[in-house]
Design an enzyme around this catalytic site. Structure first.
Site, PDB file in Angstrom:
ATOM      1  N   CYS A  90     -23.548 -31.113 -41.415  1.00  0.00           N
ATOM      2  CA  CYS A  90     -22.535 -30.713 -40.437  1.00  0.00           C
ATOM      3  C   CYS A  90     -22.132 -29.248 -40.548  1.00  0.00           C
ATOM      4  CB  CYS A  90     -21.302 -31.607 -40.521  1.00  0.00           C
ATOM      5  SG  CYS A  90     -20.414 -31.461 -42.076  1.00  0.00           S
ATOM      6  N   HIS A 132      -6.216 -18.515 -36.621  1.00  0.00           N
ATOM      7  CA  HIS A 132      -6.077 -19.797 -35.940  1.00  0.00           C
ATOM      8  C   HIS A 132      -6.397 -19.693 -34.456  1.00  0.00           C
ATOM      9  CE1 HIS A 132      -3.206 -21.270 -39.311  1.00  0.00           C
ATOM     10  NE2 HIS A 132      -4.385 -20.899 -39.746  1.00  0.00           N
ATOM     11  N   ARG A 190     -12.455 -35.922 -40.833  1.00  0.00           N
ATOM     12  CA  ARG A 190     -12.384 -35.349 -42.168  1.00  0.00           C
ATOM     13  C   ARG A 190     -10.907 -35.176 -42.521  1.00  0.00           C
ATOM     14  NH1 ARG A 190     -14.834 -29.538 -43.387  1.00  0.00           N
ATOM     15  NH2 ARG A 190     -13.041 -28.814 -42.196  1.00  0.00           N
ATOM     16  N   ASN A 231     -22.017 -24.740 -45.025  1.00  0.00           N
ATOM     17  CA  ASN A 231     -21.269 -23.469 -45.073  1.00  0.00           C
ATOM     18  C   ASN A 231     -20.717 -23.248 -46.473  1.00  0.00           C
ATOM     19  OD1 ASN A 231     -21.684 -23.719 -42.346  1.00  0.00           O
ATOM     20  ND2 ASN A 231     -19.570 -24.258 -41.863  1.00  0.00           N
ATOM     21  N   ASP A 232     -20.028 -24.258 -46.985  1.00  0.00           N
ATOM     22  CA  ASP A 232     -19.460 -24.107 -48.321  1.00  0.00           C
ATOM     23  C   ASP A 232     -20.514 -24.280 -49.401  1.00  0.00           C
ATOM     24  OD1 ASP A 232     -16.710 -23.389 -48.234  1.00  0.00           O
ATOM     25  OD2 ASP A 232     -16.312 -25.298 -47.248  1.00  0.00           O
ATOM     26  N   ARG A 242     -18.188 -16.680 -48.016  1.00  0.00           N
ATOM     27  CA  ARG A 242     -18.699 -16.831 -46.657  1.00  0.00           C
ATOM     28  C   ARG A 242     -17.980 -15.944 -45.658  1.00  0.00           C
ATOM     29  NH1 ARG A 242     -16.803 -23.069 -45.243  1.00  0.00           N
ATOM     30  NH2 ARG A 242     -16.458 -22.441 -43.087  1.00  0.00           N
TER      31      ARG A 242
HETATM   32  C1  PEP Z   1     -18.967 -26.700 -44.304  1.00  0.00           C
HETATM   33  O1  PEP Z   1     -18.390 -26.272 -45.302  1.00  0.00           O
HETATM   34  O2  PEP Z   1     -20.187 -26.586 -44.122  1.00  0.00           O
HETATM   35  C2  PEP Z   1     -18.211 -27.387 -43.240  1.00  0.00           C
HETATM   36  C3  PEP Z   1     -18.831 -27.988 -42.264  1.00  0.00           C
HETATM   37  O3  PEP Z   1     -16.861 -27.370 -43.293  1.00  0.00           O
HETATM   38  P1  PEP Z   1     -15.945 -26.091 -43.004  1.00  0.00           P
HETATM   39  O4  PEP Z   1     -16.795 -25.089 -42.279  1.00  0.00           O
HETATM   40  O5  PEP Z   1     -14.813 -26.606 -42.194  1.00  0.00           O
HETATM   41  O6  PEP Z   1     -15.545 -25.644 -44.361  1.00  0.00           O
HETATM   42 MG    MG Z   2     -16.406 -26.815 -45.912  1.00  0.00          MG
END
Ligand code: PEP
Ligand code: MG
Length: 756
Positions: free
Chosen positions: A681, A368, A511, A633-634, A644
């Site tokens: 994003c 965090h 979100r 990312n996910d 990841r």
């Molecule tokens: C993603 O998963 O790409 C994302 C923007 O959300 P987070 O990185 O918070 O999982």
């Molecule tokens: Mg995500």
């Protein structure tokens, strides 16, 4: 066998007298070896000091050939002295020359001595040197003598650590080991180069009084302190408010264990009997424990070392009355904060403008505090093993948060190189800042929507600084992660209202809570799962525990009265999940109507596209939602089945591979067909080559880390969208295209003068 002439306490008192004499360091060291030799009825006493070039040098001797002082050196892997420094353990031998590690240095004339006792000169678990006594006759050194020599070694350790012996180091030796330059590798966490001086987050207690006259009094002090400590730990456990950084139940449980551990307490008592004050005894014992545990490779045992360090530190605070406060007040300029572990709130207490960097011994990229450090733009590295024991407050230190490098006490040329790196970075930032008020319009006249990601109030000034036109992803869970307890509806509403107010006319896409997985709320019970990334998280929790999601909807609706509200759902995997959340939101809006409360001017509900199952229902999805934002990312993690956070595999697959770009192209096409917006994003949006590919796929809206907005805007303004579209589409249209597009996109960028 002959015993010591005087008790260790008398010896310590005499040492104290020597230390306070107005003599130079060499003269004092020479006096000390004579004192020890006399006291231990040894013919020889010598001090070897570890130097930066990994050798040990004879700094003083009584009994060996004086000519050898500052001449005799040995490597760390050489001789009995090297062995003691390496192992950081005492060694007592009645027939030294038959030991396999014995190495003979003719210039010292030591061949006539049979028995040998050496102890490491320890500080913070590091061997700064070795203290040796030798006797001609074969003899057995008693436990008390070994203890006494260890205690004496503490005095010498003070001299070395205080820099007193630095002047004696021969030119070219690199100085004594505590002053040695070190280059370490840690985990990169937050970008940027920071040059400054070490400030320990929880400063160690400085022990001013090593020697005590009345051991009974010291024993009493130790026991009182232990009692008080026990009581304070019990209080902490009962209150449940473990808000202090690094305090967690495990530590407290461990304390209970050690507080009852007779061995630990006995060793403390023994150290007091050698003439130390209670606080010096704690430090002595801890130094031994550290030295022993630092050589352990078992992660569990090494973890226990941290717990013990914590305990020793607490005990020292009790004994010396030093307040257990953070260094947050009185922060010097150019501070590089060094912490074992730290909570996110603690970091926010420091004056941002004085912080040049943060080094965490334990915290990794997903902790965090790492999130807050990134939000504040503080260059940060994590998992810096052993750093606390290797630095002293005030030491010069440099970190590179992009590569993970740490330079402790750097040589001037290294410092100059990093200063240049920092200047270059600052200059580039300056150039990007100049673009702040310029529109993000491509060379061929197409406007691109560049927004930024955020998660804390402290992120929001970046809207002005970067010229981002809105917040495309506000990760609300981060607000929850840094809060001491679950924010209630009213508190949430106030927070969201502040965010909307600061953003003003610029839209904010909130979100809903994306907790679970690695995002842990300290005040909620963590569910143990085999595969947390695939587990009970994000919208799944929101739908199963509707109170949480409903409260959040209610707070967001309340905060956005008369304005536009944009809400986005994380980790949606099926259309039904969206439908259920939408129905919940509709009920909350209905409730407002019933209560005659004002509504937001407009409410938009969208989804994060980050679970691949949604890729197979794109047209139905766009029919339902108001917008889509792709969380690359996910999406990467789930498409390629690659964790990841796992460094072993995280970079195994390239986002510029056709097998990832083709599905993304289908998202852009479905968005166009529906007339709704699809943005990106994930981190991909903020990387130049990746952004180029996404523009080529037809995406026109991006949200990224604030530090990437400038570079991507510069790219957008220099690029001909028509050309990049043709370039990317052509390659994806080719059915046998199997390689990633990275190299060719690089060539495209070079050919079109796109520099980044
Ligand atoms: C993603 O998963 O790409 C994302 C923007 O959300 P987070 O990185 O918070 O999982
Ligand atoms: Mg995500």
């Amino acid at each position: 066998m002959r015993g010591a002439l005087v008790g260790p306490r008398v010896l310590l008192r005499r040492l104290r007298e020597v230390m306070s004499e107005p003599a130079n360091a060499q003269a004092r060291l020479d006096r000390i070896v004579v004192l020890i030799a006399n006291n231990m009825v040894a013919e020889v006493c010598s001090v070897y000091v570890a130097r930066a070039d990994n050798t040990l040098e004879l700094y003083a001797t009584e009994g060996l050939n004086r000519e050898a002082v500052h001449l005799t050196t040995m490597r760390l892997d050489e001789g009995l002295v090297g062995l003691i420094a390496r192992e950081a353990q005492p060694l007592a031998l009645s027939d030294a020359q038959s030991h396999p590690a014995f190495s003979y240095k003719p210039e010292t004339g030591e061949e006539i001595y049979a028995s040998f006792l050496g102890v490491p000169i320890l500080r913070g678990g590091n061997a700064l040197g070795v203290l040796v006594v030798q006797n001609r006759a074969a003899r057995v050194y008693s436990e008390e003598e070994i203890e006494a020599l260890q205690t004496t070694a503490m005095v010498v350790a003070e001299m070395i650590a205080g820099g007193e012996l630095e002047a004696l180091a021969r030119p070219g030796s690199g100085g004594t080991v505590v002053r040695r330059s070190l280059a370490l590798m840690a985990q990169p966490i937050a970008e940027g180069v920071g040059l400054g001086h070490v400030v320990l987050h929880e400063p160690r207690v400085e022990i001013k009084n090593l020697v005590a006259d009345d051991p009974d009094h010291e024993l009493k002090r130790l026991h009182n302190a232990l009692e008080l400590l026990r009581a304070s730990i019990d209080d902490l456990m009962d209150s449940g408010g473990l808000s202090h950084a690094g305090e967690h139940r495990d530590v407290l449980e461990t304390f209970r264990m050690f507080a009852q551990d007779r061995g630990w307490i006995r060793r403390l008592q023994e150290a007091i009997h050698t003439g130390l004050t209670a606080e010096a005894a704690v430090e002595r014992v801890q130094s031994d424990v550290r030295a022993r545990l630092l050589r352990q490779t078992d992660p569990y045992l090494r973890e226990r070392l941290h717990d013990l360090d914590d305990l020793a530190n607490r005990l020292l605070h009790q004994l010396t009355g030093a307040a257990f406060t953070l260094a947050a007040e009185n922060l010097p300029e150019n501070a590089i904060l060094v912490a074992r572990a730290m909570g996110p709130a603690a970091l926010l207490e420091y004056q941002r403008l004085r912080l040049r960097g943060l080094i965490l011994e334990e915290g990794g990229a997903t902790s965090h505090v790492a999130i807050v450090a990134r939000a504040l733009g503080i260059p940060t590295v994590g998992k810096a093993e052993g750093i606390i024991g290797l630095v002293e407050p005030g030491d010069a230190v440099i970190i590179d948060g992009t590569t993970g490098e740490i330079q402790v006490r750097p040589q001037p040329d290294i410092e100059a190189a990093y200063a240049e790196k920092a200047r270059l970075r600052a200059r580039r930032q300056e150039q990007y800042r100049a673009l702040r008020d310029k529109p993000a319009v491509s060379k061929d006249g197409q406007p691109i929507d560049l927004q930024m990601n955020a998660g804390l109030l402290v992120d929001l000034p970046n809207l002005d600084d970067t010229g981002a036109v809105g917040v495309g992803l506000f990760r609300t869970e981060i607000l929850f992660m840094v809060a001491p307890s679950l924010p209630r509806a009213q508190a949430q509403e106030a927070l969201y209202r502040t965010i909307i107010d600061i953003a003003g006319k610029r839209p904010v896409t909130f979100r809903t809570l994306d907790i679970g997985g690695d995002k842990v709320l300290p005040y909620l019970r963590k569910v143990d799962e085999e595969n947390p990334a695939l587990g009970w998280r994000a919208v799944r929790i929101g739908l199963d525990r509707p109170a949480l999601l409903r409260t959040q909807f209610r707070a967001l609706l309340g905060a956005a009265q008369d304005r536009e509200l944009r809400i986005m759902l994380p980790m949606v995997a099926t259309l039904e999940e969206f439908d259920m959340a939408q129905a919940m939101l509709a009920r909350e809006r209905e409730r407002l109507r019933r209560l005659n409360r004002s509504q937001p001017r407009q409410v938009q509900l969208g989804v994060m596209l980050e679970v691949p199952s949604l890729l197979f229902d794109l047209d139905q999805l766009f029919e339902r939602v108001d917008f889509v934002s792709v969380g690359t990312n996910d999406l990467m993690q789930f498409m390629f089945a690659v964790d990841r956070e796992n460094a072993l595999v995280a970079s195994r697959f390239d986002a510029l591979h056709p097998s990832f770009l083709r599905p993304l192209r289908r998202v852009a096409e479905a968005a166009r067909r529906s007339g709704k917006k699809a943005s990106i994003c994930g981190e991909m949006a903020g990387k130049p080559l990746e952004a180029l590919a996404l523009l080529g796929l037809g995406f026109r809206s991006f949200s990224m880390s604030p530090s990437n907005v400038g570079p991507i805007k510069a790219l957008v303004r220099a690029v001909d969208l028509g050309a990049v579209e043709r370039f990317v589409q052509e390659r994806l249209d080719s059915p046998d295209r199997a390689r990633n597009l990275r190299a060719e996109l690089g060539e495209f960028a070079a050919a079109h003068d796109l520099s980044f």
